[in-house]
Each structure stands twice: as C-alpha cells, then as structure tokens.
Motif scaffolding. Structure first.
Motif, short mmCIF file in Angstrom:
data_model
loop_
_atom_site.label_atom_id
_atom_site.label_comp_id
_atom_site.label_asym_id
_atom_site.label_seq_id
_atom_site.Cartn_x
_atom_site.Cartn_y
_atom_site.Cartn_z
N GLU A 150 0.74 -1.04 0.16
CA GLU A 150 0.33 0.10 0.15
C GLU A 150 1.23 1.01 0.34
OE1 GLU A 150 -3.05 0.44 -0.40
OE2 GLU A 150 -3.64 -1.95 -0.97
N LEU A 151 1.92 0.94 0.67
CA LEU A 151 2.20 2.27 0.81
C LEU A 151 3.49 2.30 -0.76
CD1 LEU A 151 4.79 1.80 4.35
CD2 LEU A 151 3.44 3.76 3.80
N ARG A 152 3.65 1.55 -1.59
CA ARG A 152 4.37 1.83 -2.17
C ARG A 152 3.51 1.80 -3.51
NH1 ARG A 152 3.77 -0.18 -6.52
NH2 ARG A 152 2.31 -1.68 -7.20
N LYS A 153 1.93 1.45 -3.29
CA LYS A 153 1.22 1.80 -4.25
C LYS A 153 1.14 3.33 -4.47
CE LYS A 153 -2.14 -1.93 -4.64
NZ LYS A 153 -2.32 -2.55 -4.72
N ALA A 154 0.67 4.17 -3.24
CA ALA A 154 0.61 5.56 -2.91
C ALA A 154 1.78 6.12 -3.32
CB ALA A 154 0.62 5.70 -0.99
N CYS A 155 3.23 5.84 -2.69
CA CYS A 155 4.60 6.70 -3.43
C CYS A 155 4.40 6.67 -5.51
CB CYS A 155 5.79 5.96 -3.20
SG CYS A 155 6.63 6.32 -1.38
N GLN A 156 4.06 5.49 -5.66
CA GLN A 156 4.17 5.58 -7.32
C GLN A 156 2.66 6.37 -7.61
OE1 GLN A 156 6.23 3.43 -9.20
NE2 GLN A 156 5.53 4.98 -10.52
N LYS A 157 1.98 6.72 -7.07
CA LYS A 157 0.98 7.63 -7.19
C LYS A 157 1.21 9.07 -7.56
CE LYS A 157 -4.10 8.39 -6.62
NZ LYS A 157 -5.46 8.76 -5.94
N ARG A 158 1.72 9.38 -6.18
CA ARG A 158 2.17 10.42 -6.23
C ARG A 158 3.22 10.91 -6.79
NH1 ARG A 158 1.69 10.22 0.32
NH2 ARG A 158 -0.11 10.68 1.34
N LEU A 159 4.26 10.19 -7.12
CA LEU A 159 5.10 9.83 -8.30
C LEU A 159 4.69 10.73 -10.04
CD1 LEU A 159 8.03 7.59 -7.50
CD2 LEU A 159 8.45 10.20 -7.42
N ASP A 160 3.88 9.39 -10.10
CA ASP A 160 3.17 9.88 -11.44
C ASP A 160 1.91 11.54 -11.80
OD1 ASP A 160 4.50 7.13 -11.89
OD2 ASP A 160 2.28 6.48 -11.40
N ALA A 161 2.16 11.23 -10.08
CA ALA A 161 1.42 12.83 -10.26
C ALA A 161 2.19 14.48 -10.67
CB ALA A 161 0.23 12.92 -9.08
N ALA A 162 2.92 13.71 -9.92
CA ALA A 162 4.36 15.10 -10.16
C ALA A 162 4.41 14.86 -11.38
CB ALA A 162 5.31 14.86 -8.83
N GLN A 163 5.09 13.86 -12.09
CA GLN A 163 5.54 13.92 -13.37
C GLN A 163 4.65 14.48 -13.80
OE1 GLN A 163 7.19 10.39 -14.29
NE2 GLN A 163 7.37 10.86 -16.73
N ALA A 164 3.25 14.30 -14.06
CA ALA A 164 1.85 14.88 -14.93
C ALA A 164 2.54 16.19 -14.66
CB ALA A 164 1.11 14.12 -14.32
N ARG A 165 3.44 16.74 -13.88
CA ARG A 165 2.68 18.75 -13.33
C ARG A 165 3.52 19.35 -14.03
NH1 ARG A 165 1.49 18.21 -7.31
NH2 ARG A 165 3.29 19.67 -7.24
N ILE A 166 4.87 18.37 -14.25
CA ILE A 166 6.26 18.74 -14.13
C ILE A 166 6.48 19.16 -15.41
CG2 ILE A 166 8.64 17.86 -14.69
CD1 ILE A 166 8.40 16.76 -11.92
N GLU A 167 6.56 20.27 -15.83
CA GLU A 167 6.87 20.65 -17.25
C GLU A 167 8.14 21.48 -17.67
OE1 GLU A 167 2.09 21.47 -18.89
OE2 GLU A 167 3.65 23.13 -17.45
N LYS A 168 8.54 21.42 -18.83
CA LYS A 168 10.38 21.96 -19.29
C LYS A 168 9.45 23.48 -19.63
CE LYS A 168 11.80 20.21 -22.76
NZ LYS A 168 13.48 19.70 -23.59
N ILE A 169 10.31 24.46 -19.67
CA ILE A 169 9.32 25.74 -20.73
C ILE A 169 9.90 25.50 -21.96
CG2 ILE A 169 10.00 28.48 -20.28
CD1 ILE A 169 9.65 27.55 -17.04
N VAL A 170 9.35 26.06 -23.46
CA VAL A 170 10.43 26.22 -24.09
C VAL A 170 10.78 27.30 -24.53
CG1 VAL A 170 10.04 25.63 -26.63
CG2 VAL A 170 9.12 24.08 -25.36
#
Length: 84
Positions: A47-67
């Motif tokens: 359950e901890l692994r799933k929660a961490c992975q979910k938060r990492l996935d959400a963070a990656q979705a928000r990270i954007e590179k400025i062009v």
C-alpha cells in the motif's frame, strides 16, 4: 515527521511514506519477523509503494519544461518527458 505503523497512508507526506516503506523492507529483509507479521508488513508495504508511485506519477504529470525562443523568452511548455 515520522509516522507510526498505524498512520493512514493518505495522511502521510511522500517522504514519510517512503521512509515507512524503507522500514518495512528492512524489517522483512531481516528475516526476524514472524510469518503473520511478515504478511501484514508486506501488505502495508504494498500500500505504501502504491501511494508513493501514485504521488510520483502525479508529480511527473505536473512537471513541464519551458520552451524558449532564440531570445530566451518562454514560448510555451511541453511535457517534461518529451523528446525535445
């Protein structure tokens, strides 16, 4: 702030959840935990692994590179993991 083993995972920060997962792994790897407790630890760890992975996935979705254009001015954004 470290959380106890009964703290709801949803109430933990990412860092606290990751530390709790590392503790679970260390205890399981020690081999000194009775079978029933090992099963409970494994379930908590999953359950901890799933929660961490979910938060990492959400963070990656928000990270954007400025062009930037040739003058260095922002012209838009692209997904962080794009090839450009």
């Amino acid at each position: 702030m470290d959380q106890g083993p009964d703290t709801p995972i949803a109430d933990m920060s990412f860092e606290d959840a990751l530390r709790a997962l590392e503790t679970v792994v260390r205890r399981l790897e020690s081999g000194d935990v009775p079978l029933d407790e090992s099963i409970a630890l494994y379930e908590r760890g999953e359950e901890l692994r799933k929660a961490c992975q979910k938060r990492l996935d959400a963070a990656q979705a928000r990270i954007e590179k400025i062009v930037q254009d040739a003058d260095g001015k922002p012209t838009g954004t692209v997904p962080f993991d794009s090839a450009n």
